[in-house]
Design a protein around this motif. Structure first.
Motif, PDB file in Angstrom:
ATOM      1  N   ARG A  19       0.848  -1.186   0.000  1.00 55.71           N
ATOM      2  CA  ARG A  19       0.000   0.000   0.000  1.00 55.71           C
ATOM      3  C   ARG A  19       0.884   1.237   0.000  1.00 55.71           C
ATOM      4  O   ARG A  19       1.661   1.447   0.937  1.00 55.71           O
ATOM      5  CB  ARG A  19      -0.939   0.039   1.198  1.00 55.71           C
ATOM      6  CG  ARG A  19      -1.960   1.176   1.081  1.00 55.71           C
ATOM      7  CD  ARG A  19      -2.974   1.200   2.200  1.00 55.71           C
ATOM      8  NE  ARG A  19      -2.479   1.873   3.382  1.00 55.71           N
ATOM      9  CZ  ARG A  19      -3.256   2.488   4.269  1.00 55.71           C
ATOM     10  NH1 ARG A  19      -4.574   2.518   4.084  1.00 55.71           N
ATOM     11  NH2 ARG A  19      -2.728   3.047   5.338  1.00 55.71           N
ATOM     12  N   LEU A  20       0.740   2.020  -1.031  1.00 54.50           N
ATOM     13  CA  LEU A  20       1.479   3.267  -1.141  1.00 54.50           C
ATOM     14  C   LEU A  20       0.635   4.411  -0.585  1.00 54.50           C
ATOM     15  O   LEU A  20      -0.589   4.414  -0.729  1.00 54.50           O
ATOM     16  CB  LEU A  20       1.831   3.560  -2.592  1.00 54.50           C
ATOM     17  CG  LEU A  20       2.591   2.483  -3.355  1.00 54.50           C
ATOM     18  CD1 LEU A  20       2.954   2.981  -4.756  1.00 54.50           C
ATOM     19  CD2 LEU A  20       3.822   2.033  -2.612  1.00 54.50           C
ATOM     20  N   SER A  21       1.323   5.377   0.009  1.00 54.23           N
ATOM     21  CA  SER A  21       0.669   6.579   0.509  1.00 54.23           C
ATOM     22  C   SER A  21       1.318   7.803  -0.126  1.00 54.23           C
ATOM     23  O   SER A  21       2.506   7.792  -0.438  1.00 54.23           O
ATOM     24  CB  SER A  21       0.796   6.680   2.031  1.00 54.23           C
ATOM     25  OG  SER A  21       0.198   5.583   2.669  1.00 54.23           O
ATOM     26  N   CYS A  22       0.518   8.836  -0.282  1.00 53.52           N
ATOM     27  CA  CYS A  22       1.033  10.107  -0.776  1.00 53.52           C
ATOM     28  C   CYS A  22       0.442  11.200   0.108  1.00 53.52           C
ATOM     29  O   CYS A  22      -0.771  11.443   0.070  1.00 53.52           O
ATOM     30  CB  CYS A  22       0.644  10.327  -2.230  1.00 53.52           C
ATOM     31  SG  CYS A  22       1.069  11.968  -2.870  1.00 53.52           S
ATOM     32  N   ALA A  23       1.294  11.825   0.905  1.00 56.28           N
ATOM     33  CA  ALA A  23       0.859  12.885   1.807  1.00 56.28           C
ATOM     34  C   ALA A  23       1.125  14.239   1.162  1.00 56.28           C
ATOM     35  O   ALA A  23       2.233  14.505   0.688  1.00 56.28           O
ATOM     36  CB  ALA A  23       1.601  12.778   3.136  1.00 56.28           C
ATOM     37  N   ALA A  24       0.105  15.087   1.164  1.00 56.68           N
ATOM     38  CA  ALA A  24       0.199  16.382   0.502  1.00 56.68           C
ATOM     39  C   ALA A  24       0.161  17.512   1.512  1.00 56.68           C
ATOM     40  O   ALA A  24      -0.501  17.411   2.550  1.00 56.68           O
ATOM     41  CB  ALA A  24      -0.945  16.546  -0.487  1.00 56.68           C
ATOM     42  N   SER A  25       0.853  18.581   1.192  1.00 57.27           N
ATOM     43  CA  SER A  25       0.816  19.794   2.021  1.00 57.27           C
ATOM     44  C   SER A  25       0.980  21.012   1.133  1.00 57.27           C
ATOM     45  O   SER A  25       1.464  20.915   0.008  1.00 57.27           O
ATOM     46  CB  SER A  25       1.921  19.757   3.076  1.00 57.27           C
ATOM     47  OG  SER A  25       3.191  19.742   2.453  1.00 57.27           O
ATOM     48  N   PHE A  68      -5.422  -2.956  -8.402  1.00 57.20           N
ATOM     49  CA  PHE A  68      -5.082  -1.765  -7.626  1.00 57.20           C
ATOM     50  C   PHE A  68      -6.359  -1.021  -7.237  1.00 57.20           C
ATOM     51  O   PHE A  68      -7.334  -0.984  -7.998  1.00 57.20           O
ATOM     52  CB  PHE A  68      -4.201  -0.823  -8.434  1.00 57.20           C
ATOM     53  CG  PHE A  68      -2.809  -1.307  -8.693  1.00 57.20           C
ATOM     54  CD1 PHE A  68      -2.428  -2.624  -8.462  1.00 57.20           C
ATOM     55  CD2 PHE A  68      -1.843  -0.430  -9.180  1.00 57.20           C
ATOM     56  CE1 PHE A  68      -1.141  -3.066  -8.704  1.00 57.20           C
ATOM     57  CE2 PHE A  68      -0.548  -0.842  -9.430  1.00 57.20           C
ATOM     58  CZ  PHE A  68      -0.199  -2.165  -9.200  1.00 57.20           C
ATOM     59  N   THR A  69      -6.318  -0.405  -6.044  1.00 56.34           N
ATOM     60  CA  THR A  69      -7.440   0.405  -5.578  1.00 56.34           C
ATOM     61  C   THR A  69      -6.917   1.737  -5.060  1.00 56.34           C
ATOM     62  O   THR A  69      -6.026   1.763  -4.209  1.00 56.34           O
ATOM     63  CB  THR A  69      -8.209  -0.307  -4.466  1.00 56.34           C
ATOM     64  OG1 THR A  69      -8.673  -1.581  -4.942  1.00 56.34           O
ATOM     65  CG2 THR A  69      -9.402   0.530  -4.026  1.00 56.34           C
ATOM     66  N   LEU A  70      -7.481   2.806  -5.589  1.00 59.68           N
ATOM     67  CA  LEU A  70      -7.062   4.152  -5.200  1.00 59.68           C
ATOM     68  C   LEU A  70      -8.138   4.796  -4.346  1.00 59.68           C
ATOM     69  O   LEU A  70      -9.311   4.829  -4.734  1.00 59.68           O
ATOM     70  CB  LEU A  70      -6.804   4.994  -6.453  1.00 59.68           C
ATOM     71  CG  LEU A  70      -6.377   6.445  -6.259  1.00 59.68           C
ATOM     72  CD1 LEU A  70      -5.111   6.532  -5.414  1.00 59.68           C
ATOM     73  CD2 LEU A  70      -6.158   7.124  -7.606  1.00 59.68           C
ATOM     74  N   THR A  71      -7.742   5.310  -3.191  1.00 57.10           N
ATOM     75  CA  THR A  71      -8.662   6.001  -2.292  1.00 57.10           C
ATOM     76  C   THR A  71      -7.978   7.265  -1.771  1.00 57.10           C
ATOM     77  O   THR A  71      -6.769   7.444  -1.946  1.00 57.10           O
ATOM     78  CB  THR A  71      -9.059   5.114  -1.102  1.00 57.10           C
ATOM     79  OG1 THR A  71      -7.877   4.709  -0.391  1.00 57.10           O
ATOM     80  CG2 THR A  71      -9.812   3.873  -1.548  1.00 57.10           C
ATOM     81  N   ARG A  72      -8.761   8.103  -1.141  1.00 56.23           N
ATOM     82  CA  ARG A  72      -8.189   9.306  -0.547  1.00 56.23           C
ATOM     83  C   ARG A  72      -8.886   9.608   0.768  1.00 56.23           C
ATOM     84  O   ARG A  72     -10.066   9.298   0.953  1.00 56.23           O
ATOM     85  CB  ARG A  72      -8.282  10.497  -1.503  1.00 56.23           C
ATOM     86  CG  ARG A  72      -9.668  10.993  -1.803  1.00 56.23           C
ATOM     87  CD  ARG A  72      -9.636  12.054  -2.900  1.00 56.23           C
ATOM     88  NE  ARG A  72      -8.922  13.261  -2.476  1.00 56.23           N
ATOM     89  CZ  ARG A  72      -8.431  14.166  -3.319  1.00 56.23           C
ATOM     90  NH1 ARG A  72      -8.560  14.004  -4.631  1.00 56.23           N
ATOM     91  NH2 ARG A  72      -7.820  15.250  -2.864  1.00 56.23           N
ATOM     92  N   THR A  78      -4.198  12.818   2.297  1.00 62.87           N
ATOM     93  CA  THR A  78      -3.439  11.658   1.842  1.00 62.87           C
ATOM     94  C   THR A  78      -4.247  10.830   0.846  1.00 62.87           C
ATOM     95  O   THR A  78      -5.458  10.678   1.015  1.00 62.87           O
ATOM     96  CB  THR A  78      -3.037  10.774   3.037  1.00 62.87           C
ATOM     97  OG1 THR A  78      -2.282  11.553   3.968  1.00 62.87           O
ATOM     98  CG2 THR A  78      -2.188   9.594   2.590  1.00 62.87           C
ATOM     99  N   VAL A  79      -3.562  10.332  -0.172  1.00 68.25           N
ATOM    100  CA  VAL A  79      -4.151   9.346  -1.070  1.00 68.25           C
ATOM    101  C   VAL A  79      -3.406   8.028  -0.894  1.00 68.25           C
ATOM    102  O   VAL A  79      -2.212   8.021  -0.561  1.00 68.25           O
ATOM    103  CB  VAL A  79      -4.111   9.777  -2.553  1.00 68.25           C
ATOM    104  CG1 VAL A  79      -5.017  10.974  -2.789  1.00 68.25           C
ATOM    105  CG2 VAL A  79      -2.704  10.078  -3.008  1.00 68.25           C
ATOM    106  N   TYR A  80      -4.132   6.939  -1.103  1.00 68.24           N
ATOM    107  CA  TYR A  80      -3.588   5.608  -0.892  1.00 68.24           C
ATOM    108  C   TYR A  80      -3.767   4.781  -2.158  1.00 68.24           C
ATOM    109  O   TYR A  80      -4.830   4.808  -2.782  1.00 68.24           O
ATOM    110  CB  TYR A  80      -4.305   4.913   0.260  1.00 68.24           C
ATOM    111  CG  TYR A  80      -4.265   5.674   1.555  1.00 68.24           C
ATOM    112  CD1 TYR A  80      -5.342   6.467   1.949  1.00 68.24           C
ATOM    113  CD2 TYR A  80      -3.153   5.613   2.389  1.00 68.24           C
ATOM    114  CE1 TYR A  80      -5.310   7.173   3.137  1.00 68.24           C
ATOM    115  CE2 TYR A  80      -3.113   6.317   3.586  1.00 68.24           C
ATOM    116  CZ  TYR A  80      -4.193   7.089   3.948  1.00 68.24           C
ATOM    117  OH  TYR A  80      -4.148   7.788   5.121  1.00 68.24           O
ATOM    118  N   LEU A  81      -2.733   4.039  -2.492  1.00 72.63           N
ATOM    119  CA  LEU A  81      -2.816   3.120  -3.619  1.00 72.63           C
ATOM    120  C   LEU A  81      -2.562   1.713  -3.094  1.00 72.63           C
ATOM    121  O   LEU A  81      -1.414   1.364  -2.780  1.00 72.63           O
ATOM    122  CB  LEU A  81      -1.804   3.491  -4.705  1.00 72.63           C
ATOM    123  CG  LEU A  81      -1.887   2.660  -5.981  1.00 72.63           C
ATOM    124  CD1 LEU A  81      -3.202   2.924  -6.709  1.00 72.63           C
ATOM    125  CD2 LEU A  81      -0.701   2.948  -6.903  1.00 72.63           C
TER     126      LEU A  81
END
Length: 127
Positions: A19-25, A68-72, A78-81
């Motif tokens: 599971r990948l995460s992408c944290a935004a600011s 793959f499943t993409l959520t936010r 944060t978005v999750y893959l």
């Protein structure tokens, strides 16, 4: 200044999951659509998945659809893959990106529509 930080990559055996995460600011995250792309060695950057600012109707590349499943989570910026049934062809650096315009959706595969990119996280699938 917008910052995107990916995490969650690593080495996994074929058939495994990550599971990948992408944290935004630095931006009102909840009003921008997001995308994930990947780049394998010697290849161009490839679209993986995109999701609207509201989180509904994620869109996937055919190569990952059903796996793959993409959520936010807008509360966490944060978005999750979620990546399941990984295979060697999924080996790449995975990058997240935020769209240039607020409230836009659709055409997630078009890279020029993205204004900011993360540095990427490496995913390696051993066969």
């Amino acid at each position: 200044q917008v910052q995107l930080v990916e995490s969650g990559g690593g080495l996994v055996q074929a058939g495994g999951s990550l599971r990948l995460s992408c944290a935004a600011s630095g931006r009102t995250f909840s009003t921008y659509s997001m995308g994930w792309f990947r780049q394998a060695p010697g290849k161009g950057r490839e679209f993986v998945a995109g999701i609207s600012w509201s989180g509904d109707r994620p869109y996937y590349a055919d190569s990952v659809k059903g796996r793959f499943t993409l959520t936010r989570d807008n509360a966490k910026n944060t978005v999750y893959l979620q990546m399941n049934s990984l295979n060697a062809e999924d080996t790449a650096v995975y990058l997240c990106a935020v769209r240039r315009l607020a409230y836009g959706s659709g055409r997630y595969y078009y890279q020029d529509d993205y204004a900011y990119w993360g540095q990427g996280t490496q995913v390696t699938v051993s066969s």
